[in-house]
Each structure stands twice: as C-alpha cells, then as structure tokens.
Design an enzyme around this catalytic site. Structure first.
Site, mmCIF file in Angstrom:
data_model
loop_
_atom_site.group_PDB
_atom_site.id
_atom_site.type_symbol
_atom_site.label_atom_id
_atom_site.label_comp_id
_atom_site.label_asym_id
_atom_site.label_seq_id
_atom_site.Cartn_x
_atom_site.Cartn_y
_atom_site.Cartn_z
ATOM 1 N N HIS A 66 -9.444 1.238 4.767
ATOM 2 C CA HIS A 66 -8.175 1.372 5.504
ATOM 3 C C HIS A 66 -8.388 2.292 6.705
ATOM 4 O O HIS A 66 -9.172 3.239 6.640
ATOM 5 C CB HIS A 66 -7.099 1.942 4.574
ATOM 6 C CG HIS A 66 -5.734 1.869 5.177
ATOM 7 N ND1 HIS A 66 -5.278 2.815 6.066
ATOM 8 C CD2 HIS A 66 -4.753 0.944 5.052
ATOM 9 C CE1 HIS A 66 -4.050 2.480 6.447
ATOM 10 N NE2 HIS A 66 -3.712 1.344 5.853
ATOM 11 N N GLU A 116 -5.242 -4.816 10.541
ATOM 12 C CA GLU A 116 -4.208 -3.802 10.763
ATOM 13 C C GLU A 116 -4.474 -3.075 12.077
ATOM 14 O O GLU A 116 -5.312 -2.172 12.123
ATOM 15 C CB GLU A 116 -4.221 -2.780 9.623
ATOM 16 C CG GLU A 116 -3.894 -3.376 8.274
ATOM 17 C CD GLU A 116 -3.279 -2.337 7.337
ATOM 18 O OE1 GLU A 116 -2.226 -2.624 6.785
ATOM 19 O OE2 GLU A 116 -3.841 -1.240 7.193
ATOM 20 N N GLY A 140 3.020 -1.103 4.245
ATOM 21 C CA GLY A 140 3.055 0.319 3.930
ATOM 22 C C GLY A 140 4.474 0.755 3.601
ATOM 23 O O GLY A 140 4.976 0.525 2.500
ATOM 24 N N GLY A 141 5.142 1.352 4.569
ATOM 25 C CA GLY A 141 6.470 1.949 4.359
ATOM 26 C C GLY A 141 7.463 1.050 3.628
ATOM 27 O O GLY A 141 8.160 1.503 2.703
ATOM 28 N N GLU A 179 -6.727 4.643 7.844
ATOM 29 C CA GLU A 179 -6.490 6.074 7.575
ATOM 30 C C GLU A 179 -7.726 6.710 6.945
ATOM 31 O O GLU A 179 -8.009 7.884 7.165
ATOM 32 C CB GLU A 179 -5.239 6.239 6.694
ATOM 33 C CG GLU A 179 -3.979 5.995 7.522
ATOM 34 C CD GLU A 179 -2.807 5.415 6.757
ATOM 35 O OE1 GLU A 179 -2.803 5.471 5.520
ATOM 36 O OE2 GLU A 179 -1.891 4.886 7.424
ATOM 37 N N GLY A 215 2.894 2.343 10.809
ATOM 38 C CA GLY A 215 3.855 3.438 10.670
ATOM 39 C C GLY A 215 4.577 3.791 11.956
ATOM 40 O O GLY A 215 5.241 4.818 12.035
ATOM 41 N N SER A 268 3.714 -2.090 10.271
ATOM 42 C CA SER A 268 5.173 -2.172 10.458
ATOM 43 C C SER A 268 5.764 -3.527 10.065
ATOM 44 O O SER A 268 6.668 -4.043 10.737
ATOM 45 C CB SER A 268 5.556 -1.798 11.892
ATOM 46 O OG SER A 268 5.153 -0.466 12.172
ATOM 47 N N ASN A 328 0.874 -1.175 0.000
ATOM 48 C CA ASN A 328 0.000 0.000 0.000
ATOM 49 C C ASN A 328 0.910 1.223 0.000
ATOM 50 O O ASN A 328 1.491 1.560 1.021
ATOM 51 C CB ASN A 328 -0.900 -0.023 1.240
ATOM 52 C CG ASN A 328 -1.740 1.230 1.366
ATOM 53 O OD1 ASN A 328 -1.782 2.049 0.447
ATOM 54 N ND2 ASN A 328 -2.408 1.375 2.504
ATOM 55 N N TRP A 329 1.009 1.864 -1.148
ATOM 56 C CA TRP A 329 1.955 2.988 -1.267
ATOM 57 C C TRP A 329 1.417 4.268 -0.662
ATOM 58 O O TRP A 329 2.133 5.270 -0.582
ATOM 59 C CB TRP A 329 2.300 3.228 -2.741
ATOM 60 C CG TRP A 329 3.004 2.098 -3.423
ATOM 61 C CD1 TRP A 329 3.330 0.866 -2.905
ATOM 62 C CD2 TRP A 329 3.492 2.092 -4.775
ATOM 63 N NE1 TRP A 329 3.976 0.107 -3.844
ATOM 64 C CE2 TRP A 329 4.088 0.831 -5.007
ATOM 65 C CE3 TRP A 329 3.474 3.023 -5.811
ATOM 66 C CZ2 TRP A 329 4.665 0.490 -6.233
ATOM 67 C CZ3 TRP A 329 4.045 2.683 -7.035
ATOM 68 C CH2 TRP A 329 4.642 1.434 -7.233
ATOM 69 N N LYS A 330 0.158 4.290 -0.295
ATOM 70 C CA LYS A 330 -0.478 5.480 0.301
ATOM 71 C C LYS A 330 -0.239 6.698 -0.592
ATOM 72 O O LYS A 330 -0.280 6.563 -1.810
ATOM 73 C CB LYS A 330 0.020 5.667 1.745
ATOM 74 C CG LYS A 330 -0.166 4.380 2.565
ATOM 75 C CD LYS A 330 0.082 4.538 4.035
ATOM 76 C CE LYS A 330 -0.123 3.198 4.746
ATOM 77 N NZ LYS A 330 0.049 3.277 6.188
HETATM 78 P P1 13P Z 1 3.248 0.419 7.639
HETATM 79 O O1 13P Z 1 3.749 -0.880 7.033
HETATM 80 O O2 13P Z 1 3.985 1.632 7.122
HETATM 81 O O3 13P Z 1 3.170 0.355 9.120
HETATM 82 O O4 13P Z 1 1.748 0.620 7.096
HETATM 83 C C1 13P Z 1 0.845 -0.422 7.218
HETATM 84 C C2 13P Z 1 -0.369 -0.094 6.453
HETATM 85 O O5 13P Z 1 -1.143 0.778 6.827
HETATM 86 C C3 13P Z 1 -0.608 -0.827 5.214
HETATM 87 O O6 13P Z 1 -1.887 -0.594 4.735
#
Ligand code: 13P
Length: 252
Positions: A95, A167, A234-235, A97, A173, A213, A9-11
């Site tokens: 998600h 999640e 994510g990251g 967020e 993050g 993470s 997920n590149w956000k």
């Molecule tokens: P991180 O891997 O950066 O913690 O993000 C997880 C995430 O929200 C994937 O959708």
C-alpha cells in the site's frame, strides 16, 4: 468475465469490539450478495474476532500486511502461516502508505508477495503515482516500475491469483477521486503490462481494483469502465451504510 471485488481497508482503525459490530452489520446487509467478492481488512489486533464472526459467510477477511519469513527472530512481525491460522484469506501488499511511511520498496513488496502465494493467501498488490509524479507526466513510468518490480518472477499461474489495486496517491483520503476515464486509462495500461510480462489470458483474468476516495456516489461510474473490476475502499469502508452501498453499486 471478471467478478468484481470490493475490499475495505480499515487502516489504523477499530478495536475488536468495534470491528465485530461493523462486520455483524455487513453480514446482515450483504448476506445475499453473489455478484461481487467482498473482503474486509481490519488491523491485526481485530483479525481473530472478525474472522470468527465471518466464518462460513460470503465476506472474506484480509490482512493489511505480512512479513516474508514464516517464523524466527523478527520482533514485531506477523507471518503468512500466522494469518492463515486465523482464517485470513487475502492480504494487502505494498500500500502507498507503507511505501511512503515504512520504507516499503518493490523488492520488499515482491518478497511479501512470494510469501503470501507460497502459503495460499490471496494478495492485493497496490501500485500508484503521487501528485508530483502525475503532474510531471510520470504516471505510466511509475506504474511500470511498480508492476515490474513488485510482480517480478511470478509465473502466469501465480499471477492469476493476484489482485492489483491501482491507487493514485493524490486521490487517497483527499476526496479527489480519479475520474472514471483517468482510472480506466491506467487500468488499460496495467493490463497491457501484464500481457507483456505474462500472457494475454493472464492479463484478461487478473482483477484490477481502483482505490482513492471511492464512495457510494462514484462507484457506479467507476464500475461502468470495462477495465475497473472493483474497489479498494478506505474511509467509506469504516461505516456499514457506505460500504454496503458501494458493494451494491457494483451490481451490473
Ligand atoms: P480512501 O478511500 O480513504 O481514499 O482510501 C483509499 C485507500 O487507500 C484504500 O487502500
């Protein structure tokens, strides 16, 4: 046997030329992988170029959201037929967020989910508790509420095409991963809910990803848990070295 599924997920990251550079590296390094399904979810503006670059490869493209209507006066929205037209296969829905910053609720998640299924997109539906909810022992109540509300009204057949992503918001993050045991405990709970809501066969076939993470260092221990079927990353999905290592870490 559930095939592992790793999704990046590149956000809100990467313009099209950066996105193409990254997926060309992924293509080079992951071309032979058959033991896992691989998905990248760039922002809307990079979907077309990424989908073109990944045509006829083993890496699928996902979007990070969609609107439930197909077309009409809905300024700023993107629909399932528009995504399909670009070659998008998966879509992340609900998600945390989006729940936190954009007023996403179980009801709107459910509407998006139905639109995705109607058009043959494969949904990745996110559920998870925040830190205050975990600390007040509400984790299972929140997961139950998210699953029952978001997946409401689906048939067992439809549910088999859905991926669930657990999640925990406190792990996103933050560098604080849930321990493999903590994640497994919630994954088992989700599978039990799916059995009650649908049936045993469906519950056993649905893939449940962990997200929060995830790194090359913790993927193997997470995947060693019997109910963890992959990761939503994510990251660590923004660099090919770490994303490739995570995909390779799912090999049993
Ligand atoms: P991180 O891997 O950066 O913690 O993000 C997880 C995430 O929200 C994937 O959708």
């Amino acid at each position: 046997m559930r095939k592992p599924i790793i999704a990046g997920n590149w956000k809100l990251n990467k313009v099209p030329h950066e996105a193409v550079l990254l997926v060309n590296e992924l293509k080079r390094d992951l071309i032979d992988v058959e033991y896992a399904d691989i998905v990248v979810c760039p922002p809307f503006t990079a979907l077309a170029d990424v989908a073109d670059t990944l045509t006829e490869t083993n890496i699928a493209v996902g979007a990070q959201n969609l609107f439930w209507e197909d077309s009409g006066a809905f300024t700023g929205e993107i629909s399932a037929p528009m995504l399909k037209d670009l070659g998008v296969v998966y879509v992340i829905i609900g998600h945390s967020e989006r729940r936190q910053y954009f007023n996403e609720t179980n009801e709107t998640v459910n509407k998006r989910l139905r639109a995705a299924l109607k058009h043959g997109l494969k949904p990745i539906v996110c559920v998870g508790e925040n830190l205050a909810q975990r600390e007040s022992n509400k984790t299972f109540d929140i997961i139950k509420d998210h699953c029952e509300g978001s997946l409401k009204g689906l048939s067992a057949e439809e549910m088999k095409g859905v991926v669930v992503a657990y999640e925990p918001v406190w792990a996103i993050g933050t560098g604080k991963t849930a321990t493999p045991d903590q994640a497994q405990e919630v994954h088992v709970f989700i599978r039990g809910l799916l059995e009650k809501m649908f049936n045993k066969e469906t519950a056993q076939s649905v893939r449940i990803q962990y997200g929060g993470s995830v790194t090359p260092d913790n993927i193997t221990a997470l995947m060693a848990q019997p109910d963890i079927d992959g990761a939503l990353v994510g990251g660590a999905s923004l660099k090919s070295v770490s994303f490739v290592a995570i995909v390779k870490g799912t090999k049993k």
